[in-house]
Motif scaffolding. Structure first.
Motif, PDB file in Angstrom:
ATOM      1  N   TYR A 144       0.818  -1.210   0.000  1.00  0.00           N
ATOM      2  CA  TYR A 144       0.000   0.000   0.000  1.00  0.00           C
ATOM      3  C   TYR A 144       0.858   1.269   0.000  1.00  0.00           C
ATOM      4  CZ  TYR A 144      -4.295  -2.657   0.482  1.00  0.00           C
ATOM      5  OH  TYR A 144      -5.346  -3.500   0.230  1.00  0.00           O
ATOM      6  N   GLY A 145       2.163   1.110  -0.228  1.00  0.00           N
ATOM      7  CA  GLY A 145       3.017   2.286  -0.403  1.00  0.00           C
ATOM      8  C   GLY A 145       3.628   2.848   0.863  1.00  0.00           C
ATOM      9  N   THR A 169       8.635  13.913   1.849  1.00  0.00           N
ATOM     10  CA  THR A 169       7.616  14.329   0.902  1.00  0.00           C
ATOM     11  C   THR A 169       6.255  14.025   1.505  1.00  0.00           C
ATOM     12  OG1 THR A 169       9.101  13.583  -0.841  1.00  0.00           O
ATOM     13  CG2 THR A 169       6.834  14.060  -1.481  1.00  0.00           C
ATOM     14  N   LEU A 170       5.401  15.030   1.589  1.00  0.00           N
ATOM     15  CA  LEU A 170       4.044  14.801   2.091  1.00  0.00           C
ATOM     16  C   LEU A 170       3.143  14.417   0.926  1.00  0.00           C
ATOM     17  CD1 LEU A 170       3.654  17.754   4.633  1.00  0.00           C
ATOM     18  CD2 LEU A 170       4.310  15.382   5.085  1.00  0.00           C
ATOM     19  N   PRO A 171       2.145  13.577   1.090  1.00  0.00           N
ATOM     20  CA  PRO A 171       1.871  12.817   2.302  1.00  0.00           C
ATOM     21  C   PRO A 171       2.992  11.806   2.604  1.00  0.00           C
ATOM     22  CG  PRO A 171       0.271  12.304   0.560  1.00  0.00           C
ATOM     23  CD  PRO A 171       1.164  13.329   0.028  1.00  0.00           C
ATOM     24  N   LYS A 207       3.941   8.421   4.223  1.00  0.00           N
ATOM     25  CA  LYS A 207       3.331   7.158   4.659  1.00  0.00           C
ATOM     26  C   LYS A 207       4.430   6.268   5.223  1.00  0.00           C
ATOM     27  CE  LYS A 207       0.296   5.638   1.418  1.00  0.00           C
ATOM     28  NZ  LYS A 207      -0.169   5.294   0.041  1.00  0.00           N
ATOM     29  N   SER A 211      -1.979  14.363   4.874  1.00  0.00           N
ATOM     30  CA  SER A 211      -3.007  14.092   3.872  1.00  0.00           C
ATOM     31  C   SER A 211      -4.384  14.036   4.525  1.00  0.00           C
ATOM     32  CB  SER A 211      -2.731  12.775   3.147  1.00  0.00           C
ATOM     33  OG  SER A 211      -3.820  12.473   2.294  1.00  0.00           O
ATOM     34  N   SER A 256      -7.144  13.532   3.035  1.00  0.00           N
ATOM     35  CA  SER A 256      -8.085  12.721   2.258  1.00  0.00           C
ATOM     36  C   SER A 256      -8.556  11.493   3.040  1.00  0.00           C
ATOM     37  CB  SER A 256      -7.423  12.260   0.963  1.00  0.00           C
ATOM     38  OG  SER A 256      -8.227  11.273   0.341  1.00  0.00           O
ATOM     39  N   LEU A 300      -9.451   8.869   1.704  1.00  0.00           N
ATOM     40  CA  LEU A 300      -8.928   7.675   1.031  1.00  0.00           C
ATOM     41  C   LEU A 300      -7.991   6.927   1.985  1.00  0.00           C
ATOM     42  CD1 LEU A 300      -8.470   5.951  -1.534  1.00  0.00           C
ATOM     43  CD2 LEU A 300      -6.717   7.588  -2.232  1.00  0.00           C
ATOM     44  N   GLU A 306      -8.051   3.069   3.014  1.00  0.00           N
ATOM     45  CA  GLU A 306      -6.929   2.175   2.774  1.00  0.00           C
ATOM     46  C   GLU A 306      -6.528   1.418   4.044  1.00  0.00           C
ATOM     47  OE1 GLU A 306      -5.084   2.977  -1.314  1.00  0.00           O
ATOM     48  OE2 GLU A 306      -3.732   3.645   0.282  1.00  0.00           O
ATOM     49  N   MET A 343      -8.699  -1.469   4.291  1.00  0.00           N
ATOM     50  CA  MET A 343      -8.250  -2.525   3.348  1.00  0.00           C
ATOM     51  C   MET A 343      -6.992  -3.222   3.877  1.00  0.00           C
ATOM     52  SD  MET A 343      -8.680  -0.562  -0.288  1.00  0.00           S
ATOM     53  CE  MET A 343      -9.742   0.877  -0.354  1.00  0.00           C
ATOM     54  N   TYR A 373     -15.694   4.493  -0.746  1.00  0.00           N
ATOM     55  CA  TYR A 373     -14.410   3.949  -1.192  1.00  0.00           C
ATOM     56  C   TYR A 373     -14.402   2.425  -1.072  1.00  0.00           C
ATOM     57  CZ  TYR A 373     -11.876   8.459  -1.289  1.00  0.00           C
ATOM     58  OH  TYR A 373     -11.418   9.716  -1.590  1.00  0.00           O
TER      59      TYR A 373
END
Lengths: 449, 449
Positions: free
Chosen positions: B18-19, B112-114, B116, B147, B149, B151, B155, B158, B270
């Motif tokens: 998921y990054g 770097t934003l966002p 994770k 962030s 969001s 989303l 996530e 998930m 979502y």
């Protein structure tokens, strides 16, 4: 982290392949377990945990007489340090060897001998941080205890060979020596008591040359006659079997020296049956390392591709656990110098650019509609085990692409109104800048390759 | 270790998918970074590192006047505690959240934003060890900062679903609530100041039933009228969309309450696009957790297969880094309760018996001749990436087979004189006891399956 994990995961997988089990010990050990095991310097640099009991309470408990009580109370009234701690009872681990010895003794009735364990954990030393020296750093050790077989020595050579080859090293020497040979050399010149002086001098051959070694030996009280006897041993040359034959000749009057030769021969025979990939096994009688510690084999690993100190070392010891009351348990072990291996790999550019630890593709969209369109694609990429991210809607495209670049994400997918209408998404290779219009199925295929 | 690694490796692989990037922070933080962040109890249980400066030197530096000097020297002459430390300046990390906040502030110009990140590391608390409470234990956290969001919330749902499903859990609920809804509920009865009393009472619904909750609310000064308004909210039933509609009706006069409903709706939308594998997503307005901390979503995970507390939790917070002078950085995060997940998996027998972390086959031989015969076979097994061991020659066969049993090695190969003559080795399945005579090639094939 990604690169360090790559090194550790590779080494760990080789340890496991050879039947070693991972253990972890707690970061803290009892102070009494650690103190006195690493010399004065170690005792000083060890990081001790503060107890919650105050110095005030500690002193009063220890000196309950009326006079002391008054002195102590007066002192604390004056200086007000009621909050000061008393001495700690625990400290952070200083290496992995002593905690392992403690572990073996503590679990001696549960573990099956031979016990083959590996351990990759942080250790702490309260030094002032400086280049290449950290307060917290990782050690990476493997040891077998309870097996006198020289098969273990041979297997450690194979482990070094396999792990370092897997990391991409192409040319390195695994040097091997045997404490018994060093004893034998001292033996044949009748200077067993001066074995330390002897090995310290021989160890410098590379740096100061034969003349320098001779000078140092003379200073330490060795005679010209001693040195004449030593010369053929110090200047040993040729392949391992020739060296070994010369050693046998030179040590023919030393029982222990010949025993050392036999042990080396046995290890060489094992290795002859299991050819090494990239390592050169080199008999090096100048190798001494922690001499007082080792009783049999001594190992050291050096790369020939980069100028760098040893990237690994180890040997056999017969008294690992006697400090905790369990004598005569033989052990043999090696360790990998992970920090130096990191530097070597960095210099040789050996880290894989594409690891499965980072995001492979970033989906970018312009608005909430694009985001909704992207969700099934994101889901499908992840179902195919592709590391994927969707940048939350609302950010400018430049910011999204910057994010991909900063995170070294190799591919992006852009979803705009054209893309949603046609079903053909803009798939971009960030390195080459090449853009294509592809369907979802094609993109998944492309990324699964 | 093997089992714990299985849990952590599975969760980590999902985080990466998921990054999320792994970070590790040093075990020690400055004392000033940690003190005051966990309440009085935390300050007390925090493990502090002793400084190497002696109390003697510290006091003399601080009190250079002649009188003090004499008192201090006299004191130490009498009590001899020259070795006593002064107060520490560092302590061991107490959780992963505060070090992460410190990390974000310290590296704010590089990340770097966002941003994770995930982190799986030990934390330390100087509690007396007891069942289920350890001085050293692992936490397993993932967070996004920068962030807003929703989303991200989706996530995390998930991630819970995918990781726990991968671990073999078949039936579990991911409960979700929103702080804004709790604020809205307090809002509509005009009791915004009593939100803590309100949520603490509602949180007990499962345990003490509706009557108990009403009793507690009355005791805390809520009126019968308040409670009548609250009832439909507390007793919310049905699928999530029905619950959400009932909430919207109840909260129609609260702007913040409706905002909470909108946020939940967005998250549900979502998830509708990315179907969950084994999780049931459940809107649960009784869920409060660290209420003062969370500002938006609140998560908690419970298994329905075993009676056990929550195996995960988290939420959105807006002020993670303000304690270090960087305000208004929004974040959302979750954590996995690895110890409880371990217990659940143990009870449900979910740990794979065959992991690639242990030895698959042990070669046994009677003597040195058998050992030499075994070496090429051992080499060939390992070349095929099969974890294999050779028991060093010289031990009785029973001891060798005991070793295999103790280490849970599923297969053994026995090499005796018959075997060496015929080239057909005795291959034994240790679980079934079944023995076969097979050639080397067949054995390798059998084990590669």
């Amino acid at each position: 982290m990604v690169r360090r994990n790559f090194i550790f995961d590779t080494i760990k997988s080789v340890f496991r392949k050879y039947g070693y089990q991972q253990i972890e010990t707690p970061a803290m050990e009892n102070l009494s377990t650690l103190m006195g095991k690493y010399g004065d310097e170690g005792d000083k640099l060890m990081l001790k945990i503060r107890s919650n009991k105050s110095l005030h309470d500690f002193l009063l408990e220890k000196h309950p007489d009326e006079y002391s009580k008054n002195v102590i109370e007066e002192f604390f009234k004056l200086y007000g340090y009621e909050w000061l701690p008393r001495a700690s009872e625990r400290a952070l681990r200083y290496d992995l060897t002593v905690p392992f010895a403690r572990y073996v003794v503590m679990h001696q009735n549960e573990i099956t001998l031979p016990f083959k364990r590996f351990q990759v954990q942080a250790v702490w030393r309260g030094d002032r941080p400086q280049r290449g020296r950290y307060v917290e750093f990782y050690q990476c050790d493997a040891d077998v205890v309870g097996s006198p077989s020289l098969l273990n020595e041979a297997e450690f050579i194979m482990i070094y060979d396999e792990a370092l080859s897997k990391l991409g090293l192409k040319d390195f020497n695994i040097k091997i020596n045997n404490r018994k040979i060093l004893s034998g050399i001292a033996d044949v010149i009748g200077k067993s008591d001066n074995i330390i002086d002897l090995t310290v001098a021989i160890d410098k051959l590379d740096k100061i040359g034969l003349d320098g070694v001779i000078k140092e030996l003379l200073e330490k009280g060795f005679t010209i006659e001693d040195i004449e006897k030593l010369k053929p041993v110090i200047l040993l040359e040729g392949p391992n079997d020739i060296k070994l034959q010369s050693l046998r000749d030179a040590l023919k009057d030393s029982t222990i020296g010949l025993k050392g030769c036999d042990e080396l021969q046995t290890v060489f025979n094992y290795i002859a049956n299991c050819p090494l990939q990239n390592a050169t096994l080199e008999l090096d009688i100048t190798l001494a390392r922690g001499l007082n510690y080792y009783t049999g084999a001594i190992f050291e690993v050096k790369t020939n591709e980069v100028a760098m100190g040893s990237i690994g070392g180890g040997g056999r010891y017969d008294d690992l656990t006697s400090m905790f009351g369990l004598p005569n348990l033989t052990g043999v072990g090696i360790s990998f110098g992970a920090d130096r291996i990191y530097d070597v790999m960095d210099e040789l550019n050996l880290f894989p650019s594409d690891t499965n630890q980072t995001t492979k593709v970033l989906i970018c969209c312009f608005d909430a509609e694009g985001e909704t369109y992207a969700l099934p694609l994101l889901h499908s990429l992840r179902q195919n085990d592709i590391n994927a991210e969707l940048y939350p809607a609302g950010a400018k495209m430049k910011k999204q692409l910057d994010y991909a670049n900063n995170k070294n994400i190799p591919y992006t997918i852009v979803i705009g109104s054209d893309e949603m209408e046609s079903g053909l998404l803009t798939f971009k290779d960030m390195a080459s800048g090449l853009q294509e219009r592809l369907g979802v199925k094609e993109i998944v295929e492309r990324l699964t390759l």
